[in-house]
Each structure stands twice: as C-alpha cells, then as structure tokens.
Design a protein around this motif. Structure first.
Motif, PDB file in Angstrom:
ATOM      1  N   HIS A   7      33.384 -20.817 -36.811  1.00  0.00           N
ATOM      2  CA  HIS A   7      32.181 -20.270 -37.621  1.00  0.00           C
ATOM      3  C   HIS A   7      31.742 -20.818 -38.615  1.00  0.00           C
ATOM      4  CE1 HIS A   7      32.215 -17.118 -34.463  1.00  0.00           C
ATOM      5  NE2 HIS A   7      33.534 -16.906 -34.588  1.00  0.00           N
ATOM      6  N   ASN A   8      30.501 -20.854 -38.989  1.00  0.00           N
ATOM      7  CA  ASN A   8      30.182 -21.419 -40.398  1.00  0.00           C
ATOM      8  C   ASN A   8      28.834 -20.921 -40.514  1.00  0.00           C
ATOM      9  OD1 ASN A   8      28.226 -22.683 -38.486  1.00  0.00           O
ATOM     10  ND2 ASN A   8      29.541 -24.586 -38.058  1.00  0.00           N
ATOM     11  N   ARG A   9      27.921 -21.730 -41.162  1.00  0.00           N
ATOM     12  CA  ARG A   9      26.707 -21.169 -42.142  1.00  0.00           C
ATOM     13  C   ARG A   9      25.754 -20.704 -40.727  1.00  0.00           C
ATOM     14  NH1 ARG A   9      23.744 -21.115 -46.714  1.00  0.00           N
ATOM     15  NH2 ARG A   9      25.286 -22.115 -47.698  1.00  0.00           N
ATOM     16  N   GLU A  10      25.572 -21.633 -39.826  1.00  0.00           N
ATOM     17  CA  GLU A  10      24.728 -21.383 -38.787  1.00  0.00           C
ATOM     18  C   GLU A  10      25.407 -20.476 -37.610  1.00  0.00           C
ATOM     19  OE1 GLU A  10      25.699 -24.363 -39.709  1.00  0.00           O
ATOM     20  OE2 GLU A  10      23.837 -24.633 -40.960  1.00  0.00           O
ATOM     21  N   ARG A  11      26.666 -20.180 -37.571  1.00  0.00           N
ATOM     22  CA  ARG A  11      27.412 -19.436 -36.671  1.00  0.00           C
ATOM     23  C   ARG A  11      28.097 -18.461 -37.205  1.00  0.00           C
ATOM     24  NH1 ARG A  11      28.286 -21.008 -31.232  1.00  0.00           N
ATOM     25  NH2 ARG A  11      30.430 -20.453 -31.538  1.00  0.00           N
ATOM     26  N   PRO A  12      27.824 -17.394 -37.695  1.00  0.00           N
ATOM     27  CA  PRO A  12      28.582 -16.395 -38.249  1.00  0.00           C
ATOM     28  C   PRO A  12      29.639 -15.743 -37.499  1.00  0.00           C
ATOM     29  CG  PRO A  12      26.283 -15.937 -38.712  1.00  0.00           C
ATOM     30  CD  PRO A  12      26.530 -16.958 -37.775  1.00  0.00           C
ATOM     31  N   GLY A  13      30.886 -15.439 -38.137  1.00  0.00           N
ATOM     32  CA  GLY A  13      31.709 -14.519 -37.411  1.00  0.00           C
ATOM     33  C   GLY A  13      31.335 -13.593 -36.650  1.00  0.00           C
ATOM     34  N   LYS A  14      31.820 -13.352 -35.609  1.00  0.00           N
ATOM     35  CA  LYS A  14      31.351 -12.055 -34.769  1.00  0.00           C
ATOM     36  C   LYS A  14      32.584 -11.412 -34.055  1.00  0.00           C
ATOM     37  CE  LYS A  14      30.322 -15.371 -30.993  1.00  0.00           C
ATOM     38  NZ  LYS A  14      29.174 -15.812 -30.182  1.00  0.00           N
ATOM     39  N   GLU A  15      33.642 -11.592 -34.280  1.00  0.00           N
ATOM     40  CA  GLU A  15      35.052 -11.269 -33.463  1.00  0.00           C
ATOM     41  C   GLU A  15      35.264 -10.044 -34.012  1.00  0.00           C
ATOM     42  OE1 GLU A  15      34.509 -15.164 -32.234  1.00  0.00           O
ATOM     43  OE2 GLU A  15      34.812 -14.289 -34.148  1.00  0.00           O
TER      44      GLU A  15
END
Length: 285
Positions: free
Chosen positions: A95-103
């Motif tokens: 996860h990063n700026r383009e892929r925020p954490g979602k778990e």
C-alpha cells in the motif's frame, strides 16, 4: 501452560507476552536457519498458547520465509490476491499513495475456503515510520465473555461464508461472467460453525467475521444480522487484544483458528509493504 513448561533446557531464546491473553514476542532465534524438532515444538506450543507470536530483526529471504512456514504444514496459493513474482505461495501486500491500506476489518483469513488456513506468517519488507500496526483479538476470550443467553443461541449453529469481497473486485477489474462463474464453482459458499472447537487445544472460540460471513443458517435475516453484529463487535474489546508495531524484518505468525486480526490503515500516503505465506488448515468443527 507456563513459559518454563514449553522451553527445553537447551533453548537459547525467550518468550515475552504482550498481554495476559494474547500475543508474545520471541527473541534469540534466527529464522534464516533451519530449526530442530525441539525448537519447532516450542514454537508450536507458543503459538497455541498465545495465538500470535512475533519475531524481530529477521532479515530472511523469500525461500527462508517459505521454508519456515512449511515446517508447520502445506502452503496455500491464494486464488484472488496478487502474489510475489515467481512465488505463487507468497502474497504481495503493498500500500502507498496510489493504493491506500484496506485490510482494516476484523477477520480470520480465507474462511470462505472449505478448509480455512491454520495460520499465516507475515513479514514486514517496508513499513511507515509511524502507523500501520496490526491488532489481534483472542476469539477464545471473546467467546468466554459472551452471556449464557448468547452462547445458547450460537452453540451448534452454523454460518455461511463467501468470498463476496473478492467477487466484487473481479467485477470491478472487468472479469467476464464466465470467469466469475468458474471461481464460484471452484470456491462455493461454505458453512462453518459459529463457535469453532480448536483441533489442537479443544477450546471454543467465535468463528464468524465481518469480512466473509454472510448469515447464520436457519435464522431470519434480521435476527441473524443482529446476532452477527454482536459477535463481530467482540473482536473490538481491548481486553481481548494485543497490538503490534511493525519494524522492517519483523514477522508475525498467527493462528487463524483462534484469533482475528485488523491492519490499521492510518499511514497514508506512506508505504507499507508486506509478504504473507499461509498454511493450510482443516475443516472447522
């Protein structure tokens, strides 16, 4: 089971509990090296007692990560999540700026499988300076804390589990109806007990989770929804939890049969890169 009871005389490592109920950090062991039978037995007993065990400063290769996990059982390949190139058994969770954490939902891994996982071994490759902790919750304690009235409703009950979240992602990614139908065929909805008896400890624990459980069989929807909401909420009780602050090369090994976990998504836009290997379990009863 006391700490002294699980440590052989030759053990060079120590076990330090994080809380009275769940979580222990193990130091003095190098997971890059093969472990002997006595050490493996100690680690398994520690896992059964504490539900999740942690290791620091483990600068290991992917092959060593896999080798460590294989000492506890056969490894699964996740059919939906991205894997590390060349290593189908290794989930690549970045996860990063383009892929925020979602778990950030309480869950036990892959309960939509007929035989959900025994445990997961997660390694930190890159972590934020602050944030990105993982919380773990003791489902034995959660069950023990229920009222007798609620226990009476759920003992012997079964619930349906499904990979609904991943199905939505497949649809969003443009998978064809035929491709989705094939996954439905391979991984049909399954029924698991609402209260699971652990196959090694014999203890009872809550075995429903908000990520994958759909409904309790034989109940009206409103009653099922209300009861499940009450059961899901038990994971959030602080007295049942421990919280682990990651560092690079930290490892967590948790028992999916006895606990749930929650990855705090509080670190955007920082990078959090993890790799997970999952051990196949048996059918819950």
């Amino acid at each position: 089971m006391s700490q002294a009871a699980v440590l052989p005389e030759t053990a060079a490592f120590s076990i330090a509990p994080l809380t009275p109920a769940i979580g222990a950090e193990i130091s003095g062991i190098d997971l890059s090296r093969p472990t002997d039978a006595a050490t493996r037995a100690v680690l398994r007993e520690a896992l059964l007692q504490w539900k999740v065990i942690f290791f620091r400063d483990q600068d290991i290769t992917t092959e060593q990560h896999l080798a460590f996990a294989r000492q506890f059982g056969e490894l699964e390949v996740h059919p939906f999540a991205p894997h590390k190139e060349g290593y189908p058994e290794v989930l690549a969770i970045t996860h990063n700026r383009e892929r925020p954490g979602k778990e950030n939902k309480w869950h036990s891994d892959v309960t939509w499988r007929e035989c959900p996982s025994l445990g997961s071994v997660l390694r930190a490759v890159e972590v934020p300076d602050v944030g990105g902790d993982t919380l773990f919750s003791d489902m034995y304690a959660a069950y023990d804390g229920l009222s007798e009235e609620v226990k009476g409703k759920i003992d012997g009950a079964v619930a349906v589990h499904d990979f609904a979240h991943f199905r939505k992602l497949m649809e969003k990614a443009g998978k064809t109806p035929e491709e989705i139908k094939e996954m439905n065929r391979k991984y049909p909805m399954v029924e698991h007990p609402v209260v699971r008896t652990h196959p090694e400890t014999g203890r009872k624990g809550i075995y429903v989770n908000i990520a994958f459980t759909q409904h309790i069989v034989g109940m009206e929807k409103a009653e099922s929804d209300a009861l499940l909401a009450h059961l899901y909420a038990q994971a959030a009780v602080p007295e049942y939890q421990c919280r682990f602050r990651w560092q690079k090369n930290s490892i967590a090994f948790w028992d999916n049969r006895a606990c749930q976990h929650y990855a705090a998504a509080d670190y955007w836009p920082a990078v959090r890169q993890m790799e997970r290997v999952t051990i196949i379990g048996d059918r819950p009863y």
